[in-house]
Motif scaffolding. Structure first.
Motif, PDB file in Angstrom:
ATOM      1  N   LEU A 112     -15.958   1.340  29.660  1.00 41.38           N
ATOM      2  CA  LEU A 112     -16.788   1.869  30.734  1.00 41.38           C
ATOM      3  C   LEU A 112     -17.925   0.942  31.151  1.00 41.38           C
ATOM      4  O   LEU A 112     -18.206   0.809  32.344  1.00 41.38           O
ATOM      5  N   GLU A 113     -18.584   0.324  30.187  1.00 42.39           N
ATOM      6  CA  GLU A 113     -19.776  -0.458  30.509  1.00 42.39           C
ATOM      7  C   GLU A 113     -19.450  -1.630  31.428  1.00 42.39           C
ATOM      8  O   GLU A 113     -18.603  -2.472  31.123  1.00 42.39           O
ATOM      9  N   ASN A 114     -20.150  -1.662  32.569  1.00 34.54           N
ATOM     10  CA  ASN A 114     -20.063  -2.741  33.551  1.00 34.54           C
ATOM     11  C   ASN A 114     -18.637  -2.952  34.070  1.00 34.54           C
ATOM     12  O   ASN A 114     -18.218  -4.070  34.340  1.00 34.54           O
ATOM     13  N   HIS A 115     -17.923  -1.840  34.228  1.00 29.21           N
ATOM     14  CA  HIS A 115     -16.582  -1.878  34.804  1.00 29.21           C
ATOM     15  C   HIS A 115     -16.586  -1.195  36.173  1.00 29.21           C
ATOM     16  O   HIS A 115     -17.332  -0.249  36.404  1.00 29.21           O
ATOM     17  N   ILE A 116     -15.727  -1.701  37.046  1.00 31.40           N
ATOM     18  CA  ILE A 116     -15.460  -1.053  38.325  1.00 31.40           C
ATOM     19  C   ILE A 116     -14.099  -0.387  38.207  1.00 31.40           C
ATOM     20  O   ILE A 116     -13.108  -1.039  37.859  1.00 31.40           O
ATOM     21  N   MET A 117     -14.049   0.915  38.448  1.00 35.74           N
ATOM     22  CA  MET A 117     -12.807   1.669  38.318  1.00 35.74           C
ATOM     23  C   MET A 117     -12.332   2.127  39.688  1.00 35.74           C
ATOM     24  O   MET A 117     -13.129   2.613  40.483  1.00 35.74           O
ATOM     25  N   ARG A 118     -11.043   1.993  39.908  1.00 33.23           N
ATOM     26  CA  ARG A 118     -10.469   2.358  41.202  1.00 33.23           C
ATOM     27  C   ARG A 118      -9.445   3.475  40.988  1.00 33.23           C
ATOM     28  O   ARG A 118      -8.482   3.310  40.241  1.00 33.23           O
ATOM     29  N   LEU A 119      -9.680   4.598  41.656  1.00 36.35           N
ATOM     30  CA  LEU A 119      -8.803   5.753  41.546  1.00 36.35           C
ATOM     31  C   LEU A 119      -8.020   5.936  42.841  1.00 36.35           C
ATOM     32  O   LEU A 119      -8.517   5.642  43.923  1.00 36.35           O
ATOM     33  N   GLU A 120      -6.812   6.448  42.699  1.00 34.03           N
ATOM     34  CA  GLU A 120      -6.019   6.745  43.888  1.00 34.03           C
ATOM     35  C   GLU A 120      -5.058   7.879  43.570  1.00 34.03           C
ATOM     36  O   GLU A 120      -4.278   7.805  42.625  1.00 34.03           O
ATOM     37  N   GLY A 121      -5.139   8.950  44.363  1.00 32.76           N
ATOM     38  CA  GLY A 121      -4.230  10.065  44.159  1.00 32.76           C
ATOM     39  C   GLY A 121      -2.862   9.813  44.747  1.00 32.76           C
ATOM     40  O   GLY A 121      -1.849  10.281  44.237  1.00 32.76           O
ATOM     41  N   GLY A 122      -2.800   9.039  45.835  1.00 30.58           N
ATOM     42  CA  GLY A 122      -1.526   8.715  46.462  1.00 30.58           C
ATOM     43  C   GLY A 122      -0.877   7.530  45.777  1.00 30.58           C
ATOM     44  O   GLY A 122      -1.278   7.105  44.701  1.00 30.58           O
TER      45      GLY A 122
END
Length: 239
Positions: free
Chosen positions: A190-200
């Motif tokens: 988690l620390e200093n991460h960029i997370m990308r979510l996508e439902g499609g």
């Protein structure tokens, strides 16, 4: 195993209220930071703390009293200044993690007004040494489709031939991911991460007008919630 045990949320709109409820459902101590005199209704299990947002020391005292590990902001770009003050307060007591209000399409490298404001707070957290997790959501919130498409008669109007790539993600999935990540994942994820979510499943990144790869791929963070079934447009709107 998560090292984060106590949470503070600033902002209780549609997304913020849902995050408050999701964290409370995990039996985690969670407070809602409220402006003095506010009568905002919050989900059961959430403690409301009224605080002066112009006083970093006062906010830090609240964080210290409630032993806050993680601060989450779920507000509009107009509240960037308040987020910076919350970050200053978090720094005073060495809060473990800060999630800025960066929800929405990826912002890195883009110069539009909304992008700049979101990038600004992310850069500020980095400069003062507060670990952060930035969660981007590829595409439009599924729940907003009727409003965007003008579905007053139960029909969705499509502009063009309907072949343009686009992605949608439900607010319920975003909220569920946030609660899951903060209560189960280790700090290293988690620390200093960029997370990308996508439902499609298109993988299309509207901001960059391309498909990403690796951690930059749309939906790359979905794998951190193994076994979860991401909701479709039909499921959300009972079609």
């Amino acid at each position: 195993m998560s090292a984060y045990k106590s949470f503070a949320v600033f902002g209780a709109g549609r997304l913020g209220s849902a995050i408050l409820a999701a964290l409370a459902a995990q039996n985690a101590p969670v407070i809602h930071l409220s402006r003095s005199g506010s009568s905002k209704t919050v989900p059961p299990g959430v403690t409301v703390v009224q605080v002066d947002y112009t006083d970093a020391a006062a906010v830090a005292a609240v964080f210290r009293e409630h032993k806050v590990d993680v601060v989450l902001a779920t507000v509009g770009m107009e509240a960037t200044g308040v987020q910076k003050l919350l970050a200053d307060a978090a720094k005073l007591i060495e809060v473990k993690l800060f999630l800025p209000a960066a929800y929405g399409i990826p912002t890195e490298g883009h110069l539009g007004p909304g992008f700049v404001a979101k990038n600004d707070i992310v850069g500020y957290l980095k400069n003062i040494g507060i670990p952060s997790t930035v969660i981007h959501v590829n595409g439009i919130f599924i729940e907003y489709i009727p409003m965007i498409a003008g579905c007053s008669d139960g029909k969705i109007r499509i502009v063009g031939d309907g072949e343009a790539p686009i992605s949608f993600t439900s607010i319920a999935d975003i909220v569920g991911f946030v609660a899951h990540a903060l209560t189960t994942l280790p700090e290293s994820e988690l620390e200093n991460h960029i997370m990308r979510l996508e439902g499609g499943s298109t993988g299309w990144d509207e901001a960059s007008q391309r498909k990403g790869c690796g951690r930059d791929a749309a939906g790359a963070a979905n794998a951190l919630w193994p076994g979860h079934q991401w909701q479709s447009i039909k499921e959300v709107h009972n079609l």
